[in-house]
Design a protein around this motif. Structure first.
Motif, PDB file in Angstrom:
ATOM      1  N   THR A 196       0.698  -0.995  -0.341  1.00 35.63           N
ATOM      2  CA  THR A 196      -0.243  -0.448   0.466  1.00 35.63           C
ATOM      3  C   THR A 196       0.438   1.497  -0.381  1.00 35.63           C
ATOM      4  N   ALA A 197       0.077   2.489   0.029  1.00 35.80           N
ATOM      5  CA  ALA A 197       1.182   3.469  -0.121  1.00 35.80           C
ATOM      6  C   ALA A 197       2.367   4.043   1.665  1.00 35.80           C
ATOM      7  N   SER A 198       1.387   2.621   2.338  1.00 32.41           N
ATOM      8  CA  SER A 198       1.986   3.418   3.561  1.00 32.41           C
ATOM      9  C   SER A 198       3.102   2.485   4.026  1.00 32.41           C
ATOM     10  N   GLY A 199       3.461   0.871   2.538  1.00 36.28           N
ATOM     11  CA  GLY A 199       4.314   0.306   3.245  1.00 36.28           C
ATOM     12  C   GLY A 199       4.009  -1.362   2.674  1.00 36.28           C
ATOM     13  N   VAL A 200       4.499  -2.168   2.908  1.00 28.54           N
ATOM     14  CA  VAL A 200       4.129  -3.132   2.924  1.00 28.54           C
ATOM     15  C   VAL A 200       3.936  -4.076   4.269  1.00 28.54           C
TER      16      VAL A 200
END
Length: 177
Positions: A166-170
């Motif tokens: 996601t845009a937040s990370g994995v």
């Protein structure tokens, strides 16, 4: 403008760490606590009363109504994450490939039965939910980033996902309920 009254590209999301709604622009990846410029405040008030009212929030402060699931996750951020910092590291500089490799190592340990996702999340997750063993509480459709939501809703209770980006990370996601 949608039924929310927010300008194009903006949506209402729910912060599980603060148990409050916030505003997110999926195009720019900007998130903020205050409504963005150009919002139809009257429409937004009606939307918030209907979908984010106290009547929908359970005694524990978390909505657990129909259509909601409960999940925990382990997040590894990388330098291209939306906010490349966390409670563990003030400045995250690792490349995405390194974050994925780290997460794959965690996944192997979880699948082998060596450790649970919740136990690992406490020390290894870049999300503030780490202090709650990665537990994000109950959430419904439209409350999480789409990739995260799609993966979480596809799991059966007790199942753990593969790597979800996601845009937040994995993330690794475990559906709890």
């Amino acid at each position: 403008m949608a039924e929310t009254g927010l300008p194009e590209g903006w949506e209402v999301r729910h912060s599980n760490s603060k148990n409050l709604p916030y505003y997110f622009n999926s195009s720019t990846k900007e998130s903020r606590w205050e409504a963005p410029a150009g919002t139809d405040i009257d429409k937004l008030k009606m939307y918030m009363a209907q979908y984010h009212s106290a009547a929908q929030i359970g005694r524990d402060g978390v909505g657990s109504g129909a259509g909601k699931i409960r999940a925990s996750h382990l997040l590894i951020k990388h330098r291209d994450s939306r906010r490349p910092s966390s409670w563990r590291e003030p400045e995250i500089t690792r490349p995405k490939e390194e974050a994925i490799a780290t997460l794959l190592g965690h996944e192997a340990r979880i699948r082998s039965g060596q450790v649970s996702l919740g136990d690992l999340a406490v020390s290894e997750s870049d999300c503030s939910s780490a202090r709650k063993r990665g537990d994000l509480g109950y959430f419904g459709r439209g409350e999480m980033q789409k990739e995260f939501e799609d993966a979480a809703f596809a799991l059966k209770p007790g199942e753990v996902s593969h790597v979800v980006e996601t845009a937040s990370g994995v993330h690794l996601i475990e559906r709890l309920e």
